[in-house]
Design a protein around this motif. Sequence first.
Motif, PDB file in Angstrom:
ATOM      1  N   PHE A 147       4.582  -0.602   8.279  1.00 14.30           N
ATOM      2  CA  PHE A 147       4.893   0.636   7.573  1.00 14.30           C
ATOM      3  C   PHE A 147       6.390   0.883   7.509  1.00 14.30           C
ATOM      4  CE2 PHE A 147       1.011   2.993   6.701  1.00 14.30           C
ATOM      5  CZ  PHE A 147       0.065   2.271   7.419  1.00 14.30           C
ATOM      6  N   GLY A 148       6.830   1.541   6.417  1.00 14.40           N
ATOM      7  CA  GLY A 148       8.158   2.123   6.356  1.00 14.40           C
ATOM      8  C   GLY A 148       8.141   3.469   7.052  1.00 14.40           C
ATOM      9  N   GLN A 149       9.319   4.073   7.146  1.00 12.12           N
ATOM     10  CA  GLN A 149       9.417   5.347   7.884  1.00 12.12           C
ATOM     11  C   GLN A 149       9.026   6.544   7.031  1.00 12.12           C
ATOM     12  OE1 GLN A 149      11.845   3.828   6.436  1.00 12.12           O
ATOM     13  NE2 GLN A 149      13.528   5.184   5.922  1.00 12.12           N
ATOM     14  N   PHE A 200       0.837  -1.197   0.000  1.00  9.58           N
ATOM     15  CA  PHE A 200       0.000   0.000   0.000  1.00  9.58           C
ATOM     16  C   PHE A 200       0.872   1.248   0.000  1.00  9.58           C
ATOM     17  CE2 PHE A 200      -4.012  -2.110   1.100  1.00  9.58           C
ATOM     18  CZ  PHE A 200      -3.548  -3.325   1.571  1.00  9.58           C
ATOM     19  N   LEU A 219       4.149   7.230   2.430  1.00 13.24           N
ATOM     20  CA  LEU A 219       4.354   6.039   3.240  1.00 13.24           C
ATOM     21  C   LEU A 219       4.066   4.788   2.432  1.00 13.24           C
ATOM     22  CD1 LEU A 219       2.428   7.198   6.442  1.00 13.24           C
ATOM     23  CD2 LEU A 219       4.890   7.308   6.064  1.00 13.24           C
ATOM     24  N   LEU A 242      -0.881  -3.848   8.933  1.00 13.27           N
ATOM     25  CA  LEU A 242       0.129  -3.377   8.003  1.00 13.27           C
ATOM     26  C   LEU A 242       1.442  -3.083   8.724  1.00 13.27           C
ATOM     27  CD1 LEU A 242      -1.873  -0.847   5.793  1.00 13.27           C
ATOM     28  CD2 LEU A 242      -1.460  -3.272   5.384  1.00 13.27           C
ATOM     29  N   TYR A 292       0.582   5.377   0.794  1.00 14.72           N
ATOM     30  CA  TYR A 292      -0.230   6.417   1.420  1.00 14.72           C
ATOM     31  C   TYR A 292       0.498   7.749   1.297  1.00 14.72           C
ATOM     32  CZ  TYR A 292      -3.265   3.019   3.746  1.00 14.72           C
ATOM     33  OH  TYR A 292      -4.173   2.024   4.011  1.00 14.72           O
TER      34      TYR A 292
END
Lengths: 112, 118
Positions: free
Chosen positions: A102-104, A34, A87, A100, A36
Amino acid sequence: EDQVTQSPEALRLQEGESSSLNCSYTVSGLRGLFWYRQDPGKGPEFLFTLYSAGEEKEKERLKATLTKKESFLHITAPKPEDSATYLCAVQQGSSNTGKLIFGQGTTLQVKP
Amino acid sequence: EADIYQTPRYLVIGTGKKITLECSQTMGHDKMYWYQQDPGMELHLIHYSYGVNSTEKGDLSSESTVSRIRTEHFPLTLESARPSHTSQYLCASSANRGPKSSYNSPLHFGNGTRLTVT
């Protein structure tokens, strides 16, 4: 261990200068990747979902692509209003919970 | 056009106080989530719910608790706030595609509550 790494951390572009953001991931059985967009002081806003390698999605100046190890968010001829933090997140393959990882994020600044 | 609402947007409170962060959604989503986000850092899942009377802890250990008595409402409570709880708390929801679905709808996020504990 499932992990998401985004690069670069920050990116400054001139208006009209195209570029790409990278999201590298390691996950056991990808259920979905995903993208964002998050503006300061707001929650993330959904952009795209990609499910399998080779898949591409487009929305205005943004195009997301997916391989077996990474995803790219291509920004074509960006405008100042594209400035935001982008993101990337992956859905863990072991469950159907919708959780999920998430990356930073990559903070994009587009100057006029 | 948020269909998921969080209140308050900002909260400054002293150590030891009990606080409840509110989250409501009008989309009829079964799944709801609480994420914690510090500046420049990843979002970390602290709680989630599959539906009414269902709550689970997330990947990041948290001293907070949640409840899900109604589909649309998923409040988060801290019994005794500490400075280490200072962070942004984001609530999200997603549609349920059914128990046999391998994929999930994207998460819809609220605008968050920025909590400062002094």
